[in-house]
Write a protein that holds these residues in place. Structure first.
Motif, PDB file in Angstrom:
ATOM      1  N   UNK A  95       0.970  -1.056  -0.111  1.00 35.78           N
ATOM      2  CA  UNK A  95       0.253   0.072  -0.023  1.00 35.78           C
ATOM      3  C   UNK A  95       0.922   1.228   0.125  1.00 35.78           C
ATOM      4  N   UNK A  96       1.996   1.269  -0.496  1.00 40.40           N
ATOM      5  CA  UNK A  96       2.836   2.246  -0.460  1.00 40.40           C
ATOM      6  C   UNK A  96       2.416   3.497  -1.294  1.00 40.40           C
ATOM      7  N   UNK A  97       2.615   4.861  -0.897  1.00 38.00           N
ATOM      8  CA  UNK A  97       2.254   5.875  -1.443  1.00 38.00           C
ATOM      9  C   UNK A  97       3.354   6.779  -1.934  1.00 38.00           C
ATOM     10  N   UNK A  98       4.611   6.313  -1.155  1.00 40.36           N
ATOM     11  CA  UNK A  98       5.756   7.140  -1.363  1.00 40.36           C
ATOM     12  C   UNK A  98       6.905   6.173  -1.790  1.00 40.36           C
ATOM     13  N   UNK A  99       7.746   6.231  -2.924  1.00 38.83           N
ATOM     14  CA  UNK A  99       8.703   5.383  -3.006  1.00 38.83           C
ATOM     15  C   UNK A  99      10.057   6.227  -2.940  1.00 38.83           C
ATOM     16  N   UNK A 100      10.937   5.560  -2.198  1.00 38.08           N
ATOM     17  CA  UNK A 100      12.149   6.232  -1.957  1.00 38.08           C
ATOM     18  C   UNK A 100      13.148   5.150  -2.719  1.00 38.08           C
ATOM     19  N   UNK A 101      14.149   5.880  -3.409  1.00 38.11           N
ATOM     20  CA  UNK A 101      15.140   4.900  -4.226  1.00 38.11           C
ATOM     21  C   UNK A 101      16.725   5.284  -3.923  1.00 38.11           C
ATOM     22  N   UNK A 111       5.993  -0.927  10.147  1.00 34.12           N
ATOM     23  CA  UNK A 111       5.129  -0.733   9.138  1.00 34.12           C
ATOM     24  C   UNK A 111       5.677  -0.714   7.578  1.00 34.12           C
ATOM     25  N   UNK A 112       6.673   0.316   7.161  1.00 33.21           N
ATOM     26  CA  UNK A 112       7.048   0.479   6.273  1.00 33.21           C
ATOM     27  C   UNK A 112       8.033  -0.659   5.530  1.00 33.21           C
ATOM     28  N   UNK A 113       8.297  -0.135   4.432  1.00 32.59           N
ATOM     29  CA  UNK A 113       9.013  -1.368   3.627  1.00 32.59           C
ATOM     30  C   UNK A 113      10.342  -1.113   2.846  1.00 32.59           C
ATOM     31  N   UNK A 114      11.032  -2.067   2.662  1.00 37.13           N
ATOM     32  CA  UNK A 114      12.366  -2.228   2.139  1.00 37.13           C
ATOM     33  C   UNK A 114      12.188  -3.153   0.922  1.00 37.13           C
ATOM     34  N   UNK A 115      12.701  -2.771  -0.150  1.00 34.73           N
ATOM     35  CA  UNK A 115      12.565  -3.847  -1.570  1.00 34.73           C
ATOM     36  C   UNK A 115      14.060  -3.822  -1.863  1.00 34.73           C
ATOM     37  N   UNK A 116      14.789  -4.802  -2.088  1.00 38.25           N
ATOM     38  CA  UNK A 116      16.058  -5.065  -2.405  1.00 38.25           C
ATOM     39  C   UNK A 116      16.381  -6.051  -3.633  1.00 38.25           C
ATOM     40  N   UNK A 117      16.971  -5.712  -4.726  1.00 36.06           N
ATOM     41  CA  UNK A 117      17.213  -6.584  -5.767  1.00 36.06           C
ATOM     42  C   UNK A 117      18.589  -6.933  -5.596  1.00 36.06           C
ATOM     43  N   UNK A 118      18.995  -8.336  -5.851  1.00 36.49           N
ATOM     44  CA  UNK A 118      20.236  -8.667  -5.383  1.00 36.49           C
ATOM     45  C   UNK A 118      20.688  -9.912  -6.481  1.00 36.49           C
ATOM     46  N   UNK A 119      21.975  -9.961  -6.919  1.00 35.08           N
ATOM     47  CA  UNK A 119      22.374 -10.856  -7.811  1.00 35.08           C
ATOM     48  C   UNK A 119      23.058 -11.994  -6.906  1.00 35.08           C
ATOM     49  N   UNK A 153      -1.646   2.713 -10.800  1.00 34.05           N
ATOM     50  CA  UNK A 153      -2.903   1.670 -11.100  1.00 34.05           C
ATOM     51  C   UNK A 153      -3.474   1.353  -9.584  1.00 34.05           C
ATOM     52  N   UNK A 154      -2.812   1.344  -8.743  1.00 37.93           N
ATOM     53  CA  UNK A 154      -3.271   1.001  -7.456  1.00 37.93           C
ATOM     54  C   UNK A 154      -3.980   2.305  -6.563  1.00 37.93           C
ATOM     55  N   UNK A 155      -3.724   3.397  -6.958  1.00 34.20           N
ATOM     56  CA  UNK A 155      -4.132   4.662  -6.301  1.00 34.20           C
ATOM     57  C   UNK A 155      -4.776   5.421  -7.080  1.00 34.20           C
ATOM     58  N   UNK A 156      -4.542   5.046  -8.428  1.00 35.39           N
ATOM     59  CA  UNK A 156      -5.577   5.899  -9.489  1.00 35.39           C
ATOM     60  C   UNK A 156      -4.969   7.304  -9.608  1.00 35.39           C
ATOM     61  N   UNK A 157      -5.918   8.271  -9.300  1.00 32.25           N
ATOM     62  CA  UNK A 157      -5.662   9.742  -9.620  1.00 32.25           C
ATOM     63  C   UNK A 157      -5.159  10.383  -8.281  1.00 32.25           C
TER      64      UNK A 157
END
Ligand SMILES: C[S@@+](CC[C@H](N)C(=O)[O-])C[C@H]1O[C@@H](n2cnc3c(N)ncnc32)[C@H](O)[C@@H]1O
Length: 331
Positions: free
Chosen positions: A85-91, A195-203, A109-113
């Motif tokens: 349900x993220x509204x803010x993406x920190x990269x 409750x906030x999230x962390x997404x990691x891509x790893x080789x 698509x999730x939050x539409x307008x």
């Protein structure tokens, strides 16, 4: 100090504080080059030209991580938006943000307008500003607050935003040496609310030939990217490195489970960095480490993240198990 500001876009640079809270500008170069074995901090690979060369590396046939991560994100992004349900993406280390679009598409698509927010963080100002402007024209509900900063400076000073997910893509985690990784995870953890999230891509680990080819492509782009660090140091610190007097070397070290990227002096030479009052006597064959790229195993990584306090919500991989994307949550 703001570098750019408009109603939907602001870019602030924290780099005037020095790249690291550890010392004044250039202190990390003095320390790395004075120590034996010698090294240069990896973020110096990414001046404007280095960032362009990295984009070219991503398009090389040997460099499988980018296209593999993209395939995984194409599949996983809608689920990531629903689960978080993220509204803010920190990269962190946003670069050209090309794969980021998959995450932004799923947020839209999730939050539409409803409004969504993007907070890109990168040491390379030009690529951050350019990618931010491109994204604004593609996503009318998006506002962007960029930070030109190292991870550690930015994580200590993240702007408040609703329901954040911090993404760290491109296996950039692999560039953080193992002894610094726990501290990095603790910084990410401290920057997030419960409750906030962390997404990691790893080789992931795989056969040595595939790994080594990815860091030494036939077109010589990886070599040019590595050697460009010398031009960056020359410009920034009044140096006289001659890049033709060095070569690129990127072997896999099976003991440390990482590709180690060096520039190798091809002769005895003395190099000075005038602005840092630094003079180096290099031997023929002497190696200077510029980057490591660690190759991970998912169970060990999950357990390290769990020690910091993160719960793993989901792990996605590709059919060959070459790459993984982990979604974590701060409890
Ligand atoms: C391996 S590239 C990945 C780029 C992009 N995320 C991707 O997946 O293709 C690493 C990015 O992190 C940035 N970077 C490297 N070291 C950094 C640091 N210490 N702090 C902030 N950004 C850094 C670079 O400028 C570059 O854009």
């Amino acid at each position: 100090m703001p570098t750019t500001s408009s109603p939907r876009l602001s870019v602030r640079s924290l780099m005037s504080r020095g790249a690291s809270p550890k010392g004044p500008e250039g202190q990390d170069v003095i320390e790395g080059l004075s120590r034996i074995p010698r090294s240069i901090p990896t973020y110096y690979l990414y001046d404007d030209h280095g960032s362009e060369l990295f984009e070219q590396i991503c398009a090389q046939p040997e460099y499988y991580p980018t296209r593999t991560e993209r395939q995984i994100l194409q599949r996983a992004a809608p689920e990531i938006a629903t689960l978080t349900q993220m509204r803010s993406l920190v990269e962190l280390g946003s670069g050209s943000a090309s794969k980021t679009r998959l995450l932004l598409d799923s947020m839209v698509s999730h939050w539409e307008k409803q409004p969504i927010r993007y907070i890109p963080i990168d040491v390379s100002a030009k690529i951050l500003e350019r990618s931010a402007e491109d994204l604004l024209s593609s996503y009318p509900t998006l506002s962007i607050q960029g930070l030109v900063a190292t991870y550690e400076l930015a994580l200590a000073d993240l702007p408040p935003a609703p329901d954040r997910l911090v993404a760290f893509l491109g296996s950039t985690l692999g560039n953080i040496p193992p002894q610094e990784c726990a501290r990095f995870f603790t910084q990410v953890y401290a920057a997030l609310a419960a409750g906030e999230h962390f997404l990691i891509g790893v080789d992931l680990q795989k056969d040595v030939d595939t790994l080594e080819a990815a860091y030494d492509d036939q077109m010589g782009i990886s070599a040019a990217f590595n050697l460009n660090i010398l031009n960056h140091l020359n410009r920034r610190y009044g140096g006289n490195f001659v890049s033709d007097h060095f070569r690129h070397f990127a072997p896999y070290n099976a003991t440390t489970e990482q590709i180690e990227i060096y520039i190798v002096s091809d002769r005895a030479q003395t190099v000075t960095l005038k602005n840092l009052s630094l003079s180096l006597d290099l031997k023929p064959g002497e190696q200077i480490l510029t980057e490591v790229s660690r190759k991970f195993q998912v169970p060990a990584l999950r357990s390290q993240l769990q020690d910091v306090g993160f719960t793993t919500l989901e792990v996605w991989t590709d059919p060959q198990d070459w790459y993984a994307v982990l979604l974590l949550q701060k409890q």
